[in-house]
Scaffold this active site. Structure first.
Site, PDB file in Angstrom:
ATOM      1  N   CYS A 121       0.957  -1.207   0.009  1.00 53.88           N
ATOM      2  CA  CYS A 121       0.008   0.060  -0.194  1.00 53.88           C
ATOM      3  C   CYS A 121       0.982   1.137  -0.150  1.00 53.88           C
ATOM      4  O   CYS A 121       1.546   1.347   0.972  1.00 53.88           O
ATOM      5  CB  CYS A 121      -0.974   0.106   1.269  1.00 53.88           C
ATOM      6  SG  CYS A 121      -1.992   1.564   1.230  1.00 53.88           S
ATOM      7  N   CYS A 124      -0.381   3.969   2.635  1.00 53.04           N
ATOM      8  CA  CYS A 124      -0.418   3.860   4.135  1.00 53.04           C
ATOM      9  C   CYS A 124      -0.200   2.431   4.229  1.00 53.04           C
ATOM     10  O   CYS A 124       1.047   2.057   4.324  1.00 53.04           O
ATOM     11  CB  CYS A 124      -1.602   4.327   4.674  1.00 53.04           C
ATOM     12  SG  CYS A 124      -3.115   3.912   3.800  1.00 53.04           S
TER      13      CYS A 124
HETATM   14 FE    FE Z   1      -3.483   2.142   2.965  1.00 50.29          FE
END
Ligand code: FE
Length: 222
Positions: A121, A124
């Protein structure tokens, strides 16, 4: 929260994901944020304190062993595998892993001789927490999030996986709407293993794509 990447299962971010920072100060900050969010959710009648507590307990109860069961079933049951690749949420529900309707979609990506998948990701720390438990700290680190996209082969090499030059590497960037699970290749020499034995070969890291499953120990020679 109005940013495009807002998601609902980041209860894992209360902890020690910021090495070097003052632990007490970090915990204090996140604990206060959690309290404020819980107060808002209950005050506005969106959910009850009991529902929040149950959601936390369900997340805490998950571990990579749950994802490993899914992978092992796919290795031994080709029809299950087909359903898993077509509609992962529905298929894992067959094994008792019911995802709440408001959880992001789950997509399973199959590794083959020609293609290897790596999950990240970049923004984040989105992760299929409801199937694998909390993400490891390195998954949430800026180093991994930035390097996975620019040098995925270098990243897997550091995890001990040297990908062949002819294997295409596909980096899957998680979003607010989609979480990914890698279906690693079944190791050679596992024909005689039971589903439970196969599941024990499946590591968390192999379901993120930074490494491959364990290879079984060769049987001792007579
Ligand atoms: Fe994320």
């Amino acid at each position: 929260m109005s940013n495009q990447h807002g998601h609902g299962d980041h209860s894992n971010e209360q902890g020690s994901s910021h090495p070097g920072a003052s632990q007490d100060a970090e915990l204090g900050h996140y604990a206060r944020r959690v309290q404020a969010l819980e107060a808002l959710l209950t005050e506005k009648g969106i959910c009850t304190q009991g529902e929040i507590q149950r959601a936390v307990e369900e997340t805490e109860a998950r571990s990579p062993a749950d994802g490993a069961r899914v992978v092992a079933r796919a290795w031994v049951d080709s029809e299950f595998k087909a359903r898993l690749l077509a509609n992962a949420k529905a298929a894992v529900a067959e094994l008792g892993y019911e995802a709440a309707a408001d959880l992001p979609d789950l997509v399973v990506a199959e590794n083959t001789d020609k293609q290897h998948h790596l999950v990240v990701c970049t923004l984040c720390s989105c992760y299929p927490t409801w199937l694998l438990g909390r993400p490891p700290d390195w998954y949430k680190s800026l180093t991994y999030r930035s390097r996975a996209v620019v040098d995925p082969r270098g990243v897997t090499r550091e995890f001990g996986l040297e990908l062949e030059p002819n294997v295409e590497v596909r980096v899957l960037d998680s979003t607010a709407d989609i979480r990914y699970l890698v279906l690693p290749q079944r190791p050679d020499g596992t024909e005689g293993l039971s589903e439970e034995e196969l599941a024990r070969l499946v590591t968390r890291d192999s379901m993120v794509g930074v490494s491959n499953p364990h290879v079984p120990e060769p049987a001792p020679a007579d």
